[in-house]
Design a protein around this motif. Structure first.
Motif, PDB file in Angstrom:
ATOM      1  N   GLU A   1      13.647   2.614  -9.705  1.00  9.37           N
ATOM      2  CA  GLU A   1      12.935   1.578 -10.194  1.00  9.37           C
ATOM      3  C   GLU A   1      11.512   1.816 -10.029  1.00  9.37           C
ATOM      4  O   GLU A   1      10.477   1.614 -10.833  1.00  9.37           O
ATOM      5  N   TYR A   2      10.937   2.464  -8.836  1.00  7.68           N
ATOM      6  CA  TYR A   2       9.598   2.997  -8.834  1.00  7.68           C
ATOM      7  C   TYR A   2       9.125   4.008  -9.983  1.00  7.68           C
ATOM      8  O   TYR A   2       8.269   3.905 -10.537  1.00  7.68           O
ATOM      9  N   LEU A   3      10.111   4.693 -10.224  1.00  9.02           N
ATOM     10  CA  LEU A   3      10.034   5.787 -11.520  1.00  9.02           C
ATOM     11  C   LEU A   3       9.823   4.959 -12.804  1.00  9.02           C
ATOM     12  O   LEU A   3       8.772   5.134 -13.526  1.00  9.02           O
TER      13      LEU A   3
ATOM     14  N   LEU B   1       2.814  12.459 -13.720  1.00  3.98           N
ATOM     15  CA  LEU B   1       3.365  13.484 -12.565  1.00  3.98           C
ATOM     16  C   LEU B   1       3.815  12.876 -11.492  1.00  3.98           C
ATOM     17  O   LEU B   1       3.034  12.132 -10.930  1.00  3.98           O
ATOM     18  N   VAL B   2       4.920  13.032 -11.119  1.00  3.27           N
ATOM     19  CA  VAL B   2       5.473  12.659  -9.784  1.00  3.27           C
ATOM     20  C   VAL B   2       5.155  13.802  -8.844  1.00  3.27           C
ATOM     21  O   VAL B   2       5.846  14.751  -8.465  1.00  3.27           O
TER      22      VAL B   2
ATOM     23  N   THR C   1      -0.517   9.815 -11.548  1.00  2.11           N
ATOM     24  CA  THR C   1       0.497  10.326 -10.599  1.00  2.11           C
ATOM     25  C   THR C   1       1.236   9.249  -9.766  1.00  2.11           C
ATOM     26  O   THR C   1       0.839   8.056  -9.761  1.00  2.11           O
ATOM     27  N   ALA C   2       2.466   9.527  -9.262  1.00  2.00           N
ATOM     28  CA  ALA C   2       3.209   8.508  -8.362  1.00  2.00           C
ATOM     29  C   ALA C   2       3.702   9.573  -7.075  1.00  2.00           C
ATOM     30  O   ALA C   2       4.064  10.648  -7.482  1.00  2.00           O
ATOM     31  N   HIS C   3       3.814   8.982  -6.214  1.00  2.00           N
ATOM     32  CA  HIS C   3       4.326   9.572  -4.955  1.00  2.00           C
ATOM     33  C   HIS C   3       5.461   8.656  -4.307  1.00  2.00           C
ATOM     34  O   HIS C   3       5.275   7.469  -4.437  1.00  2.00           O
ATOM     35  N   ILE C   4       6.441   9.411  -3.746  1.00  2.00           N
ATOM     36  CA  ILE C   4       7.732   8.421  -3.581  1.00  2.00           C
ATOM     37  C   ILE C   4       8.396   9.153  -2.055  1.00  2.00           C
ATOM     38  O   ILE C   4       8.599  10.177  -2.063  1.00  2.00           O
ATOM     39  N   TRP C   5       8.285   8.174  -1.223  1.00  2.00           N
ATOM     40  CA  TRP C   5       8.513   8.287   0.219  1.00  2.00           C
ATOM     41  C   TRP C   5       9.504   7.393   0.735  1.00  2.00           C
ATOM     42  O   TRP C   5       9.145   6.175   1.519  1.00  2.00           O
ATOM     43  N   PRO C   6      10.936   7.601   0.476  1.00  2.82           N
ATOM     44  CA  PRO C   6      11.965   6.443   0.764  1.00  2.82           C
ATOM     45  C   PRO C   6      11.841   6.102   2.491  1.00  2.82           C
ATOM     46  O   PRO C   6      12.025   5.184   2.851  1.00  2.82           O
ATOM     47  N   LEU C   7      11.854   7.372   3.120  1.00  5.87           N
ATOM     48  CA  LEU C   7      11.830   7.000   4.591  1.00  5.87           C
ATOM     49  C   LEU C   7      10.719   6.384   5.064  1.00  5.87           C
ATOM     50  O   LEU C   7      10.830   5.371   5.854  1.00  5.87           O
ATOM     51  N   ASN C   8       9.737   6.770   4.818  1.00  5.98           N
ATOM     52  CA  ASN C   8       8.273   6.266   5.409  1.00  5.98           C
ATOM     53  C   ASN C   8       7.941   4.929   4.833  1.00  5.98           C
ATOM     54  O   ASN C   8       7.356   4.182   5.407  1.00  5.98           O
TER      55      ASN C   8
ATOM     56  N   GLN D   1       2.031   1.898  -4.627  1.00  4.11           N
ATOM     57  CA  GLN D   1       2.238   1.708  -3.129  1.00  4.11           C
ATOM     58  C   GLN D   1       0.824   1.787  -2.706  1.00  4.11           C
ATOM     59  O   GLN D   1       0.564   1.295  -1.449  1.00  4.11           O
ATOM     60  N   ALA D   2      -0.026   2.298  -3.371  1.00  6.51           N
ATOM     61  CA  ALA D   2      -1.383   2.483  -3.004  1.00  6.51           C
ATOM     62  C   ALA D   2      -2.223   1.128  -2.908  1.00  6.51           C
ATOM     63  O   ALA D   2      -3.132   0.718  -2.483  1.00  6.51           O
ATOM     64  N   THR D   3      -1.580   0.221  -3.987  1.00  8.55           N
ATOM     65  CA  THR D   3      -2.509  -1.043  -4.274  1.00  8.55           C
ATOM     66  C   THR D   3      -1.546  -2.169  -3.682  1.00  8.55           C
ATOM     67  O   THR D   3      -1.957  -3.415  -4.283  1.00  8.55           O
ATOM     68  N   ASN D   4      -0.695  -2.040  -2.942  1.00 12.62           N
ATOM     69  CA  ASN D   4       0.162  -3.200  -2.442  1.00 12.62           C
ATOM     70  C   ASN D   4       0.777  -4.116  -3.760  1.00 12.62           C
ATOM     71  O   ASN D   4       0.907  -5.075  -3.793  1.00 12.62           O
ATOM     72  N   GLY D   5       1.242  -3.234  -4.739  1.00  6.84           N
ATOM     73  CA  GLY D   5       1.960  -3.537  -5.833  1.00  6.84           C
ATOM     74  C   GLY D   5       1.114  -4.249  -7.046  1.00  6.84           C
ATOM     75  O   GLY D   5       1.413  -4.570  -8.083  1.00  6.84           O
TER      76      GLY D   5
END
Length: 449
Positions: A321-323, A338-339, A292-299, A272-276
């Protein structure tokens, strides 16, 4: 942090020892102190055992730990006891905060607008770390922020250039803020200010314990920043990629030159930080100990807060899928994952502590199930940190908006940063269903240890 279309602007000892300490509050007298968390291939280990991270984000720990008008040490102790009681063994906390002109940045900060140190906040971090260590917990210490809510990299640019952009300014719509902030990496003067703070924290001796930070096993890792990106637009990412990677490598080398005992992490959201661009994620972590991975479905627009039942299936699929993408990238690098941030609104996107959490529970179960599956199979996912812990704090105003001065007495700080609705993503001490879910996940960590 970030607009709702693109987020985001932003624990314990070994879980084996944490089980013995969950109800006790402090490490048993005479018990050998836990050692440093280390990386062995795709695994994190502590004292020779797998280290399963069952974590939370609690950015404001140092603020509560300050012996100052904005602090509340008694509350910090209560919050840590609550977290330990549900099995949390790792906290991700801010070890930075840059005061400046940005409209939504926290005050006070670790550094004042002129860059001088604010001693009470450093001492607040000392107190927080001393209490975290007493409980056998560990912490990830974040050294700056890509987003405006703690000042961050944009404020460091302002200190060197005299100009800045406010996040959310209609005159500078997305991705102007991200593109402007990414100019930090190539600005030698701004990077020098960042390094000055880094040296001050990493080289610090705890005023409470007398222990040098580099010798403190309660620190799990130093983290470059919260969600550092090379830009928001594709053009900015391409333009800044070289300087971004150089900054990552140089910062990792500087940290290790000061402290050879602790892990180094980046704090990136992932693709998400690198536009894919997976290539940039892989390259960014070549000299970093874990992904690390961050996951924000609403945002990120995966779910509609006004129609959680109708849009949840899309959010669930995209989350899985993101995981999967980031687990694959971790395997390719042979490093842990780490998520370390994941958040979801309360039902009907309510901010009230009394609102139900059916769909938040579903989201947490999706994350926790993936983590537990990797624990069982020996995969790279070492654990997770939910966003975030609100604890006993409550919104001070009917509109759930933080106002200057609300931090007095340390009663109002919560996991939802001051620029966001208070209660949006954080878990309160009365969220029994959420606490039960987290507690069960901690039990699973013990079972897989």
């Amino acid at each position: 942090m970030m607009p709702a279309t693109d987020r985001r602007g932003f624990l314990g000892g070994s879980i084996l020892l944490g089980g013995a300490a969950v109800l006790g509050g402090c490490t048993t007298m005479g018990m050998k102190s836990p050692g440093f968390v280390v990386r062995e291939g795709m695994a994190l280990r502590r004292d020779g055992q797998p280290y399963r991270v069952v974590g939370a984000n609690m950015w404001y720990a140092a603020w509560l730990g300050a012996d100052a008008a904005f602090g509340n040490r008694a509350r910090l102790v209560r919050e840590l006891d609550r977290l330990q009681a549900v099995g949390i063994n790792n906290l991700r906390i801010m070890a930075s905060g840059e005061e400046g002109p940005l409209a939504n940045s926290i005050k006070p900060g670790f550094t004042r607008p002129d860059g001088t140190a604010n001693a009470p906040l450093f001492e607040g971090l000392d107190f927080a770390m001393s209490e975290i260590a007493k409980r056998g917990m560990t912490a990830v210490l974040v050294l700056s922020n890509f987003w405006e809510w703690s000042g961050g990299l944009q404020t460091l640019l302002w200190r060197t250039t005299g100009s800045f952009i406010d996040m959310g300014d209609p005159a500078h719509p997305w991705p102007a803020f991200a593109d402007a902030t990414a100019e930090f990496y190539a600005n030698d003067d701004a990077v020098a200010l960042y390094n000055e703070h880094l040296r001050r924290v990493v080289g610090r001796t705890n005023s409470i314990t007398g222990q040098a930070y580099r010798d403190d096993p309660a620190i799990m890792s130093w983290q470059h920043a919260n969600e550092p990106r090379p830009g928001g637009s594709d053009a900015a990412i391409a333009r800044n990629a070289g300087a971004y990677l150089d900054w990552i490598d140089g910062t990792a080398a500087l940290i290790r030159s000061l402290d050879g005992n602790h892990l180094v992490s980046l704090g990136q959201e992932g693709t998400q930080a690198t536009n894919g661009r997976e290539d940039l994620v892989l390259r960014a972590h070549e000299r970093i100990d874990y992904l690390t991975a961050h996951i924000w479905p609403l945002n990120w627009g995966w779910v509609d807060g006004d129609d959680l039942p109708g849009t949840w299936p899309t959010a669930a699929q995209n989350t899985e899928e993101y995981l999967g993408v980031h687990e694959r990238l971790a395997r390719r690098l042979g490093k842990p994952l780490l998520v370390e941030e994941f958040g979801f609104p309360r039902d009907a996107e309510s901010y009230s502590p009394g609102a139900t959490t059916e769909f938040r529970e579903r989201f947490y179960r999706t994350i926790y199930s993936a983590v537990e599956a990797d624990w069982q199979s020996g995969g790279p996912i070492a654990g997770s940190n939910f966003w975030a812990w609100n604890g006993e704090a409550r919104a001070a105003h009917p509109d759930a908006r933080f106002r200057d001065g609300d931090g007095a007495g340390g009663t109002a700080y919560m996991g939802d940063p001051p620029h966001e609705a208070q209660g949006w993503y954080g878990n309160f001490d009365t969220d029994e269903a959420m606490l039960a879910l987290i507690r069960q996940h901690a039990r699973e960590a013990l079972a897989f240890a």
